[in-house]
Design an enzyme around this catalytic site. Structure first.
Site, PDB file in Angstrom:
ATOM      1  N   SER A 181       0.635  -1.058  -0.106  1.00  0.00           N
ATOM      2  CA  SER A 181       0.067  -0.228   0.179  1.00  0.00           C
ATOM      3  C   SER A 181       0.850   1.144  -0.058  1.00  0.00           C
ATOM      4  O   SER A 181       0.241   2.087  -0.323  1.00  0.00           O
ATOM      5  CB  SER A 181      -0.882   0.222   1.179  1.00  0.00           C
ATOM      6  OG  SER A 181      -0.077  -0.136   2.218  1.00  0.00           O
ATOM      7  N   HIS A 209      -5.477  -4.018  -1.251  1.00  0.00           N
ATOM      8  CA  HIS A 209      -5.584  -3.202  -2.151  1.00  0.00           C
ATOM      9  C   HIS A 209      -5.586  -3.753  -3.729  1.00  0.00           C
ATOM     10  O   HIS A 209      -5.645  -2.900  -4.369  1.00  0.00           O
ATOM     11  CB  HIS A 209      -4.182  -2.324  -2.084  1.00  0.00           C
ATOM     12  CG  HIS A 209      -4.241  -1.201  -0.809  1.00  0.00           C
ATOM     13  ND1 HIS A 209      -4.925   0.193  -1.047  1.00  0.00           N
ATOM     14  CD2 HIS A 209      -3.836  -1.315   0.374  1.00  0.00           C
ATOM     15  CE1 HIS A 209      -4.760   0.618  -0.108  1.00  0.00           C
ATOM     16  NE2 HIS A 209      -4.059  -0.059   0.801  1.00  0.00           N
ATOM     17  N   LYS A 240     -11.974  -0.740   1.347  1.00  0.00           N
ATOM     18  CA  LYS A 240     -11.140   0.024   0.171  1.00  0.00           C
ATOM     19  C   LYS A 240     -12.213   0.187  -0.876  1.00  0.00           C
ATOM     20  O   LYS A 240     -13.169   0.901  -0.802  1.00  0.00           O
ATOM     21  CB  LYS A 240      -9.924  -0.456   0.003  1.00  0.00           C
ATOM     22  CG  LYS A 240      -9.027  -0.252   1.531  1.00  0.00           C
ATOM     23  CD  LYS A 240      -7.628  -0.918   1.402  1.00  0.00           C
ATOM     24  CE  LYS A 240      -6.860  -0.392   2.740  1.00  0.00           C
ATOM     25  NZ  LYS A 240      -6.400  -1.384   3.271  1.00  0.00           N
TER      26      LYS A 240
HETATM   27  C1  LIG Z   1      -5.934  -1.641   4.618  1.00  0.00           C
HETATM   28  C2  LIG Z   1      -5.181  -2.864   5.005  1.00  0.00           C
HETATM   29  C3  LIG Z   1      -5.811  -3.859   5.948  1.00  0.00           C
HETATM   30  C4  LIG Z   1      -6.730  -3.260   6.759  1.00  0.00           C
HETATM   31  O1  LIG Z   1      -7.928  -3.381   6.192  1.00  0.00           O
HETATM   32  P1  LIG Z   1      -9.417  -2.920   6.862  1.00  0.00           P
HETATM   33  O2  LIG Z   1     -10.295  -3.497   6.504  1.00  0.00           O
HETATM   34  O3  LIG Z   1      -9.235  -1.345   7.014  1.00  0.00           O
HETATM   35  O4  LIG Z   1      -9.071  -3.342   8.398  1.00  0.00           O
HETATM   36  C5  LIG Z   1      -5.057  -5.127   5.960  1.00  0.00           C
HETATM   37  N1  LIG Z   1      -4.142  -5.331   5.043  1.00  0.00           N
HETATM   38  C6  LIG Z   1      -3.676  -4.569   4.209  1.00  0.00           C
HETATM   39  C7  LIG Z   1      -2.619  -5.151   3.384  1.00  0.00           C
HETATM   40  C8  LIG Z   1      -4.111  -3.440   4.135  1.00  0.00           C
HETATM   41  O5  LIG Z   1      -3.728  -2.551   3.119  1.00  0.00           O
END
Ligand SMILES: *Cc1c(COP(=O)(O)O)cnc(C)c1O
Length: 392
Positions: A181, A209, A240
């Protein structure tokens, strides 16, 4: 001396070092434009890749479900909190991902905390990409397994580490982010799979992502690389591209059933609410109906990145709509972000410890919600601020 003096001291240290996180408040729905601290600004920060966070069909689905089922699930999933919407969502997610089964969690973060300790324990070993997300790192630590980091996106390093540790542990797990990310680069999953297959080790990818971004109609990294049936565990998030909230683990039916029995956040913490589950279902409907939003996301991303390169910015190694603008030291990145905000563009600076020391950046998140006029306006603001601060 008070017992919290040290905390105030640490907070001051963060401010001195330009590492203090000032959190802005959003006063409008998510979208290409936001109302932030009383000001209308172009949104370059959200993970709302497809603009679904305020999509009318999804809002309508959440309202309708609330009228029918109320709001809260009122218990953990394993006692009395599994509602028909949760079950339907899991079926639809499994079909969307092309896997046998899926289980949902409160978030992607808890999906990792649930999954890793259910698969490995004290007698086991985890091979983890050096740059994996914090929730993977915490899940690994919780499991009690030995954690061995391999070099970022480097299957050769992974192979060497496995080789060097052969025969010393009961079981093993390989875990990697799908899309990283902070840099927007993609894990070389086919080569990682070859290594996993060679040693017959479980392979887990966190596609937070990549969900809704990579693959046909946003089906994720496994679809992107045509690796169906080869990756044992796919973690994802609905916070996301799906624009809602919630985590998911998709894969082999036995693994998913095991998580229903042993995933601690599933057993000891309540599920997402009714409007969340209904909104996620509506997001899947939209993604299955058409690839239009995913296509638009990618054409927007290509346009913006090409514009930034032409202006002379260093956008790093990104292969996805995540566009890092590399600036170096945290104070410069923070000043850049403040100047952009004054110019009507909301793009956050990321510094240590979110990214390594000396690699501070502004991270621009492109969305299908942006119009081409929005992107041009953003490029203009970057040009003005970049020249003013001597970056370009
Ligand atoms: C954003 C993210 C998470 C967390 O996701 P949420 O649903 O916001 O808790 C977990 N792993 C990765 C790789 C992320 O980018």
């Amino acid at each position: 001396m008070s017992k919290i003096d040290w905390i105030n001291q640490e907070l001051d240290n963060l401010k001195q070092a330009g590492l203090y996180n000032r959190i802005r408040t959003i006063e409008s729905p998510q979208g290409a434009w936001l109302q932030v601290d009383g000001k209308k600004v172009l949104n370059f920060c959200s993970n709302n890749y497809l603009g679904l966070a305020n999509h009318p069909d999804i809002v309508a689905a959440a309202k309708k479900a609330t009228d029918q089922f109320g709001v809260g699930p009122a218990a953990v999933r394993s006692i009395a909190g599994t509602m028909s919407l949760h079950v339907e969502l899991e079926k639809r997610l499994a079909a969307f991902k092309g896997v046998e089964a899926a289980i949902t969690f409160q978030s992607g973060f808890t999906a990792n905390l649930a999954t890793i300790p259910a698969l490995v324990g004290k007698e086991d070993v985890i091979f983890s990409d050096r740059l994996n997300h914090a929730s993977i790192i915490d899940g690994c630590r919780l499991s009690g397994a030995k954690i061995i980091a391999y070099e970022h996106n480097d299957p050769t390093s992974l192979d060497e580490q496995i080789q060097a540790n052969q025969g010393q542990f009961r079981r093993a797990l390989i875990v990697t982010d799908g899309v990283f990310s902070m840099d927007g680069d993609i894990a070389p999953l086919p080569a990682i799979y070859e290594v996993a297959h060679k040693y017959d080790i479980l392979l887990m990818v966190d596609d937070a992502h990549g969900e809704g971004v990579l693959g046909k109609g946003g089906r994720g990294i496994v679809d992107h690389f045509g690796l169906h049936g080869k990756v044992d565990v796919e973690v994802g998030t609905m916070s996301k591209a799906f624009g809602v909230v919630g985590g998911v683990v998709a894969g082999n039916a036995a693994i998913i059933e095991w998580l229903r029995q042993r995933g601690r956040p599933f057993l000891f913490s309540s599920a997402v609410t009714v409007p969340d589950a209904a909104a996620c279902l509506a997001a899947i409907d939209l993604l299955e109906d058409s690839t239009q939003l995913v296509d638009r996301l990618w054409s927007n991303a290509r346009y913006f990145k090409a514009g930034m390169k032409t202006l002379g910015f260093n956008t790093g190694v990104s292969e996805t709509p995540i566009t890092p603008v590399m600036l170096g030291e945290s104070p410069l990145a923070q000043q850049f972000s403040r100047e952009l905000f004054e110019a009507g563009v909301f793009a956050m600076a990321l510094g240590f410890p979110t990214v390594p020391q000396g690699k501070a950046r502004i991270r621009v998140m492109i969305s299908a919600a942006h119009s081409s006029a929005d992107l041009d306006q953003g490029l203009d603001a970057f040009k003005t601020v970049g020249r003013k601060l001597g970056v370009i």
